[in-house]
Design an enzyme around this catalytic site. Structure first.
Site, PDB file in Angstrom:
ATOM      1  N   PHE A 250       0.451  -1.577   0.173  1.00 49.66           N
ATOM      2  CA  PHE A 250      -0.263  -0.011  -0.009  1.00 49.66           C
ATOM      3  C   PHE A 250       1.173   1.082  -0.018  1.00 49.66           C
ATOM      4  CE2 PHE A 250      -1.983  -3.299   2.442  1.00 49.66           C
ATOM      5  CZ  PHE A 250      -2.961  -3.554   1.624  1.00 49.66           C
ATOM      6  N   GLY A 478       0.051  -8.985  -3.224  1.00 51.62           N
ATOM      7  CA  GLY A 478      -0.991  -9.328  -3.268  1.00 51.62           C
ATOM      8  C   GLY A 478      -2.193  -9.230  -4.314  1.00 51.62           C
ATOM      9  N   PRO A 644      -8.568 -10.391 -15.776  1.00 50.39           N
ATOM     10  CA  PRO A 644     -10.289  -9.663 -15.321  1.00 50.39           C
ATOM     11  C   PRO A 644     -10.198  -9.902 -14.379  1.00 50.39           C
ATOM     12  CG  PRO A 644     -10.698 -11.186 -17.056  1.00 50.39           C
ATOM     13  CD  PRO A 644      -9.362 -11.164 -17.019  1.00 50.39           C
ATOM     14  N   GLU A 717      -5.079   1.252  -7.870  1.00 49.18           N
ATOM     15  CA  GLU A 717      -5.967   2.612  -6.473  1.00 49.18           C
ATOM     16  C   GLU A 717      -6.664   3.055  -6.838  1.00 49.18           C
ATOM     17  OE1 GLU A 717      -1.734   4.586  -5.312  1.00 49.18           O
ATOM     18  OE2 GLU A 717      -1.412   3.459  -7.267  1.00 49.18           O
TER      19      GLU A 717
END
Lengths: 756, 352
Positions: A250, A478, A644, A717
């Site tokens: 993150f 991840g 996807p 994001e």
């Protein structure tokens, strides 16, 4: 040490080309069986354990540490303090470009924020090191902590975020406001948030002479090698970072922090491998966070509901000694057409750890304020919020006038609205109830995120046995890089993903760039695409120059790589397998290498963004103010979608973070001392499954011929942007109460309601 | 860390003897104690692991219809005990609204009664806290106290008791059976937790070493089974402590309230039984007006201890709502989101 790396585990059913397939994660089996090694899983022989002692005050100096007591504890090997900390080759008080911050590595006894490292204890066991740190019993000279706007110092920053200008102006704001039929003006407050990756920051460092091997979760391998090398006075190639898996990053694992540098230093000083893992509470301070903002927006609109001015001013908190100003106001630059736009930032110095990039830095908090302000302006104009946004749709980038490389935002609005049922929305707030009497509200927000590109390199080795090895120092936090990057490489090589082995997650591999800025798939993917293309080109050269090949002389017509075979572009029947070409040439493999950079010419002529529209439904207890997000529909256009399944998962994750931002998440500190009051996962609230009843993420097709050769934008994001505003606007629509402070609390809604 | 002895007694008398020495702490599942030790909040010198004591993990129905719950029964085992959940549905609902599924699977009922406040200043060893360190002061008083007490607090302490389970127990006149150096005794759960006054460090009525061995809920409380609810407001749907919570139980016959029980959680250093509010309902019709009056009475003495005046209004409203929900009848099955105002909303199919 042998690392487990992700590899194909089962043959996937192919539906067409490699890219675009919803493959499951190649590393999934390793993870669910516990064989994926995270940094702290490494235990080299002779490992010593480090524990950081952190300050409990926000400002002052350490007057004393009981080093003797700590050293006397059985098992304690060494205590690092400012008194004995070995020198570093780079001054920690100097920033290290491009993304380096000033770090605290015991350069002096000054305390600048709560949880700043003030010593490090190294011992033969974690328990001994922990106890040693406790025995240090620090005494302080405490100065009053500056914890908010009332006692912090405001200043004009030189730059914001990671180097953006603090002020961007287009047109004349005051003139635009003067001609406006209506001006909507409000202030929005966002809290500090902490990354709280599931995997805490951890490092295992071991030296061999002047070479160091580092196991750590790291979002920027090559960049970090260069930075660590500078701190330790060794060539960058002497630093090896291994980061095969990250338990979330993150943004907090993209930047060097003090504790890790101290662990590497201790390993060199003591001649032993040293392991350090921060505790959850220790992640609140030295490893960055999303800084608080106070944002003022002024929106002028004309009689038709078109913007005449968009003024976004953001005050952002930073530390007393370094700058990372959340570039929140810049969220107003790329989205809505207005003859006058002004985005400007001010800094607020507080006694806190320096903030840093956290998933959608600037965009998340800026979009939260902007999208609520847009909703307020729509309300003032008596317009449907979606109609209002369409009335202000930007056909070109508002400030620069550049065309967009692609922009399927209109389709996002249409498809998202259709899936959600937006057309049924009554304009007035507090008009919808469900069968149980709960207030129902519908809100929306626009999502946007830029498409940066980081230089990256890759290597592709195509072998005679119809397999390939592709290599780049990529990073899987991840998000699915192990899988998506392999898909891109397989496509470039004309192979099935199951025939392609990907090596990634190590700095010894070609530089995979940075896993940040939502740019990793595009950046590392482009490098793999080019490397694969280079290998195929070499193969084609062998074939087309060989009179015995059916492709002889096809150089001008061109060849196509498909299913392990090259064929003439104009005739699929005329071709031969890679194996045949290599065999005749007496080769066992060809090795393609490539770099990827963005063409500066294209970048200067086009504006590049991913877009989306998020629609939210909330239900609210009319008397009690308890809020529940009952539906969330996002429609996103982000160029070509490689996988996807993974992309949808990224959107879901972003949208859930949007729920968190809107309704749950906030670091709480004592206003007098700056100490954290909820630095644990019990009290720092992120949503649980029960808070997220229904999510829908639509993948809107978008063909982008400019952004890069593979047409890939970013998806990591954007999901947060738009979502926060959509939920806040739904809360207003349900209740008629406009809350301008995040997270929205039930008491914010009490005043506007009455008991039954 | 204070080095501690670990003692695993085989019998109850042994346990009580060990636990009576100063500096002792009983350990059951440890879902609260171990956290507090790791964070440096508590530094016991002696840990008495009671998890191997025999006979404390049973749910027994007594001849008079009351239930006796061993102190080591797990929260989830009790909540999912069919007979228990049918007889005392509000208690089961309260249990399932607490903590997370993982914690409920470990935590014991005795431990739930003995859990400590979530006041961050109590947890933070660097802060002043009269409860943790008598005489040191109360940093919460002028600190971040949005979620602190609005009833029964003192200048010395404004902490709240975090349990959901205890709120329902208090309403139903549950009794704790204890074993101490001087034998066994019974303490009403309502009298177990102390208000802070000038001695917030005295959190319970238990003597040193006195151990809760069982809980009893009287048979009489079963009369409320058809009409009782627990309701909890929180900042996320699971794994969050109550901002305010309330249990309401009604015995309504021929449209007249014959019996009423009301208790609040998250408002005081103990589960807060609202007896005057209960009394106001006896003989009254079960109307919104009566519930509003009761909710006013329940909070009549409330005053903010800081930035938390909203909790008083919220508590009034949740009392009125819990009464209205109770009047409507206990749900046929445990709601998918126990104790949530949204428990009527489909979308989840198991306890959050």
């Amino acid at each position: 040490m042998q690392h487990e790396t992700a590899s194909p585990t089962a043959r996937h059913h192919r539906h067409g080309s490699n890219a675009g397939q919803p493959l499951t994660r190649r590393d999934g089996l390793l993870k669910v069986t516990g064989r994926a090694t995270y940094a702290a899983d490494n235990h080299p022989d002779g490992t010593l354990y480090a524990v950081v002692a952190t300050s409990s005050i926000a400002r002052g100096r350490v007057r004393s540490l009981n080093v003797e007591a700590a050293k006397a504890h059985p098992g304690v090997v060494e205590v690092l303090t400012p008194a004995n900390r070995p020198p570093l080759a780079h001054d920690p008080d100097e920033k290290m470009p491009p993304f380096g911050f000033r770090v605290e590595v015991l350069q002096d006894d000054t305390v600048r924020y709560v949880n700043q490292p003030i010593a490090m204890v190294i011992a033969q066991s974690l328990e001994a090191a922990t106890e040693g740190a406790a025995l240090l019993d620090p005494r302080y000279e405490t100065e009053p902590a500056r914890t908010g706007p009332s006692n912090g110092t405001r200043f004009d920053p030189q730059a914001i975020g990671v180097g953006a200008p603090a002020r961007t102006a287009h047109g004349d704001i005051e003139a635009g406001l003067a001609v406006a039929a209506r001006v909507t003006e409000a202030e929005y407050v966002t809290p500090s948030q902490y990354h709280n990756a599931m995997e805490p920051h951890a490092i295992v460092a071991q030296w061999d002479g002047d070479r160091v091997t580092i196991d750590m979760p790291n979002q920027a391998l090559a960049l970090s090698c260069a930075s660590y090398a500078a701190y330790f006075g060794i060539p960058a190639e002497n630093v090896v970072i291994r980061s095969p898996f990250l338990g979330g990053g993150f943004g907090s694992k993209a930047i060097l922090n003090g504790p890790q540098i101290l662990a590497i230093l201790a390993a060199r000083m003591l001649g032993h491998p040293v392991k350090l893992a921060l505790t959850r509470a220790q992640m609140y301070g030295p490893v960055g966070h999303r800084g608080r903002t106070w944002q003022k927006l002024r929106l002028g609109t004309d009689a038709q509901g078109r913007l005449t001015a968009l003024h976004h001013h953001a005050l952002g908190a930073t530390s007393s000694f370094d700058e990372f100003i959340e570039p929140a106001a810049n969220a107003s630059l790329p989205l809505y057409a207005s003859p006058a736009i002004l985005a400007e930032h001010e800094g607020l110095r507080l006694d806190i750890g320096t903030p840093g990039p956290m998933r959608a830095p600037g965009e998340a908090s800026g979009s939260a304020a902007l999208e609520v302000a847009m909703d307020e302006a729509a309300e003032a104009c008596g317009m449907d919020p979606l109609d209002f946004r369409l009335a202000n749709y930007a056909e070109t980038e508002p400030v620069t006038g550049k065309p967009f490389s692609s922009k399927a935002l209109r389709e996002c609005y249409v498809e998202g609205a259709k899936r959600f049922g937006w057309s049924e929305r009554p304009l007035a707030p507090r008009t919808m109830r469900d069968e149980n009497g709960f207030l129902v509200g519908w809100g929306m927000g626009t999502a946007v995120f830029p498409c940066p590109h980081f230089p990256a390199e890759a290597r592709a080795t195509l072998r005679a046995d119809d397999t390939a090895l592709v290599e780049t120092g990529g990073v899987d936090m991840g998000q699915g890089a192990w899988t998506a990057l392999a898909q891109i490489a397989a496509e470039a090589l004309g192979l099935d993903p199951d025939q392609v082995e990907l090596r990634s997650g190590e700095s010894t591999l070609p530089d995979g760039g940075i896993a940040g800025g939502s740019a990793h798939t595009a950046s590392a993917g482009m490098a793999l695409h080019n490397a694969g293309g280079n290998a195929i080109a070499q193969l084609a050269e062998l074939a087309t120059a060989d009179p015995e090949s059916p492709l002889f002389g096809a150089g001008n017509i061109g060849v196509v790589a498909q299913a392990g075979r090259l064929h003439r572009r104009d005739d699929e029947q005329r071709g031969e397998t890679y194996a045949a070409i290599l065999a005749r040439a007496g080769r066992t493999e060809v090795v393609g290498t490539a770099k990827s950079t963005r063409d500066p010419a294209v970048a200067s002529t086009h504006a590049m963004y991913s877009h989306g529209a998020v629609f939210a439904e909330v239900k609210i207890d009319p008397d009690l103010g308890q809020i529940r997000t009952t539906r969330l529909v996002g429609a996103f256009a982000a160029g070509r979608i490689i996988n996807p399944r993974l992309v949808r998962s990224q959107y879901f994750g972003g949208m859930i973070w949007g729920i968190s931002f809107a309704l749950h998440e906030e670091a709480i500190t004592d206003r007098r001392t700056g100490r954290f009051l909820n630095a644990d996962l019990a009290e720092y609230h992120v949503p649980v499954n029960a808070d997220v009843p229904a999510l829908d993420a639509l993948l809107i097709p978008e063909d982008d011929p400019h952004v890069n050769a593979i047409g890939v934008k970013g998806v990591g994001e954007i999901g947060i942007t738009g979502t926060v505003g959509a939920i806040a606007n739904a809360v207003w629509h349900a209740t008629g109460t406009r809350v301008r402070r995040f997270p929205i609390r039930m008491e914010d809604l009490l005043a506007g309601s009455s008991a039954e | 860390m204070t080095p501690f002895d670990y003692i695993r007694p085989a019998t109850l008398p042994e346990a009580v003897r060990a636990g009576s020495a100063p500096g002792s702490a009983y350990l059951a599942a440890g879902t609260n104690l171990l956290d507090l030790m790791k964070g440096g909040t508590l530094r016991p010198e002696r840990i008495i692991d009671i998890t191997r004591l025999p006979g404390l993990d049973r749910i027994d129905w007594l001849h008079d219809g009351s239930v006796r719950i061993g102190a080591l029964v797990r929260n989830s085992d009790l909540a999912y005990d069919d007979r228990f959940a049918r007889t005392f549905p509000a208690v089961a609902e309260a249990l399932l609204s607490g903590a997370s599924a993982q914690l409920r699977n470990a935590a014991t009922v005795g431990g739930n009664l003995m859990q400590r406040t979530r006041c961050a200043y109590f947890h933070d060893p660097a802060s002043a806290c009269n409860r943790r360190s008598p005489g040191s002061g109360c940093d919460a008083r002028e600190g971040e106290n949005r979620l602190h007490a609005v009833l029964g607090w003192s200048e010395h302490c404004i902490a709240t008791h975090p349990s959901d389970f205890c709120v329902a127990l208090t309403a139903l006149d549950a009794v704790a059976e204890t074993e101490g150096e001087h034998g066994t005794r019974e303490i009403a759960v309502d009298a177990l937790h102390a208000l802070p006054g000038a001695t917030p460090e005295q959190e319970t009525a238990l003597a040193p070493g006195e151990l809760i061995v069982a809980l009893r809920i009287p048979a009489e409380a079963a009369r409320f089974a058809p009409r009782s609810r627990y309701l909890k407001l929180r900042e996320r749907t699971s794994y969050a402590f109550a901002i305010v919570s309330a249990v309401a139980a009604l015995d309504v016959q021929a449209d007249t309230i014959r019996g009423a029980r009301i208790a609040l959680g998250g408002v005081a250093a103990k589960p807060w039984r609202a007896r005057e509010a209960e009394a106001s309902l006896i003989g009254a019709a079960a109307t919104a007006e009566a519930f509003a009056r009761a909710s006013e009475l329940a909070l009549a003495e409330a005053r903010p201890s800081g930035d938390n005046a909203f909790k008083i209004e919220l508590a009034r409203r949740i009392v009125a709502r819990a009464l209205a929900l109770a009047r409507g009848g206990t749900p046929e099955i445990m709601p998918a989101l126990p104790a949530s105002p949204f428990s009527t909303v489909p979308g989840a199919d198991h306890a959050a």
